[in-house]
Design an enzyme around this catalytic site. Structure first.
Site, short mmCIF file in Angstrom:
data_model
loop_
_atom_site.label_atom_id
_atom_site.label_comp_id
_atom_site.label_asym_id
_atom_site.label_seq_id
_atom_site.Cartn_x
_atom_site.Cartn_y
_atom_site.Cartn_z
N LYS A 283 -38.99 -19.10 -35.59
CA LYS A 283 -38.88 -19.00 -34.12
C LYS A 283 -39.99 -18.06 -33.68
O LYS A 283 -39.75 -17.01 -33.06
CB LYS A 283 -37.48 -18.49 -33.75
N ASP B 191 -35.49 -24.70 -33.26
CA ASP B 191 -34.75 -25.60 -32.36
C ASP B 191 -35.25 -27.04 -32.52
O ASP B 191 -34.47 -27.99 -32.58
CB ASP B 191 -34.82 -25.11 -30.90
N TYR C 187 -28.49 -11.10 -42.00
CA TYR C 187 -27.30 -10.97 -42.85
C TYR C 187 -27.23 -9.59 -43.49
O TYR C 187 -26.15 -9.09 -43.78
CB TYR C 187 -27.32 -12.01 -43.97
N ASP D 41 -26.19 -26.84 -43.11
CA ASP D 41 -24.96 -27.55 -42.74
C ASP D 41 -25.30 -28.86 -42.02
O ASP D 41 -24.70 -29.90 -42.29
CB ASP D 41 -24.08 -26.70 -41.81
N ASP E 231 -28.87 -21.16 -43.12
CA ASP E 231 -27.42 -21.38 -43.11
C ASP E 231 -27.08 -22.52 -42.17
O ASP E 231 -26.36 -23.46 -42.51
CB ASP E 231 -26.72 -20.08 -42.67
#
Ligand code: IPM
Ligand code: MG
Length: 357
Positions: free
Chosen positions: A191, A223, A142, A251, A247
């Site tokens: 990751k 994942d 970001y 959600d 982020d």
């Protein structure tokens, strides 16, 4: 107590939901003898329209001069065509970074009244959903370099993701400290099979884990984490992860609890000044129609009372009032279910105020 609160209504449904949260804060002030002063701050699309910038310096200064900040939502189709550095979201990122808010706390908790609204099978839901996503908020991709160049006759876009050890360590500490106050379990999501940032992340987290032997620690690839949240969310207590993974996973985590409209968040750095906002967006499709769910914002105000102002009792009173409104079968459109009564944004606010008084 006297507190100054910077209020960012923002775009879309922002003004409607913030309005309900302010009514709740006023009721709290009256009931418990506090004085809250509100300072208006323009940020996001509305600031672009009025001032030509998503977060004018003066607006950031107003936030920095306040005891805390309450935010509705920013963004909308009107500004979608703008270049990346002039979008409403840029204001939000500049605010987070300008206030040094590196720790974003997003609870994913199932309200028992909304269990039917969860898209997960009831046998999964019945095992319970009560975890927190601790998201790093002012680093990673970001805030890395963003650029689009012309290379060999075509455009090439680049976004840089980087993390330093100290950025990882401070968010890791928040996760371990948070876990100590809960079920004492940290899952660090990365990751590390592909990314250098994740390998460094993992190394720093492992060092920290040794300092917190009383907290159970596990690594999980992002994942797999996305899969596990859908398969067995009851396994999680505190999930700590970098900005973009957080982020996305937050959600997903909110969705399984029934409605994204219910989830508050806090963003904190050093000190007690925080930014409190619901995790949903500005929902331009229903803006101005008095349909939005104000509970995420009302619960964000409750988090502000608790975490920035040390008003535990007041915060609990707001949460109880929300519970009572749900128990009474009141639902905004986003979480409407059989046998319940659909209410507007302001009617939900009225009901919560009624229970609070
Ligand atoms: C969030 C939002 C923001 C983010 C957007 C609006 C920039 O999705 O708070 O999760 O990506 O952080
Ligand atoms: Mg998001």
């Amino acid at each position: 107590m006297e507190k100054q609160i910077a209020v960012i209504r923002g775009d879309g449904i922002g003004p409607e939901i913030v309005n309900e949260a302010l009514r709740v804060l006023e009721a709290v002030a009256e009931k418990y003898g506090h004085q809250f002063q509100y300072v208006d701050v323009d940020m996001g699309g509305i600031a672009i329209d009025r001032w030509g910038q998503a977060l004018p310096r003066e607006m950031l200064d107003r936030c920095l001069a306040s005891d805390s900040v309450l935010l509705g939502a920013v963004g909308g189709p009107k500004w979608d065509g703008m270049p990346g550095d002039q979008r409403p979201e840029k204001g939000l990122l500049a605010l987070r970074s300008g206030m040094g808010l590196y720790a974003n706390n997003r609870p994913a908790k199932l309200w028992k009244q909304l269990a039917q609204a969860s898209p997960l099978k009831q046998e999964i839901v019945e095992k319970g959903i009560d975890f927190i996503v601790v998201r790093e908020l002012i680093g990673g991709v970001y805030f890395g370099e963003h650029r689009t160049d012309e290379v060999n006759g075509e455009q090439k876009a680049t976004d840089v993701m980087s993390y330093s050890e100290h950025e990882i360590e401070r968010i890791g500490r928040i996760a371990f400290e948070t876990a100590r106050k809960r079920r004492k379990k940290v899952t660090s999501v990365d990751k590390a099979n592909v990314l250098d940032t994740s390998r460094l992340w993992r190394k720093v987290m492992h060092q920290l884990a040794e300092e917190y032997p009383d907290v159970e620690y596990a690594d999980m690839l992002v994942d797999n984490a996305a899969m596990q949240i859908a398969k067995d969310p009851s396994q999680f207590d505190v999930v700590v992860t970098e900005n973009m993974f957080g982020d996305i996973l937050s959600d997903e985590a909110s969705m399984i609890t029934g409605s994204i409209g219910m989830i508050p968040s806090s963003s904190l750095g050093e000190g007690s000044r925080g930014l409190y906002e619901p995790i949903h967006g500005s929902a331009p499709d229903i803006a101005g129609q008095n349909k939005a769910n104000p509970i995420g914002t009302i619960l964000s105000a409750a988090m502000m009372l608790k975490y920035s102002f040390d008003m535990d009792e007041e915060a609990a009173a707001v949460e109880t009032a929300v519970n009572q409104a749900l128990d009474a079968g009141l639902r905004t459109a986003d979480m409407m279910a059989d046998g319940c009564r659909q209410v507007s944004c302001s009617e939900m606010g009225d009901a919560i105020l009624g229970y609070l008084k």
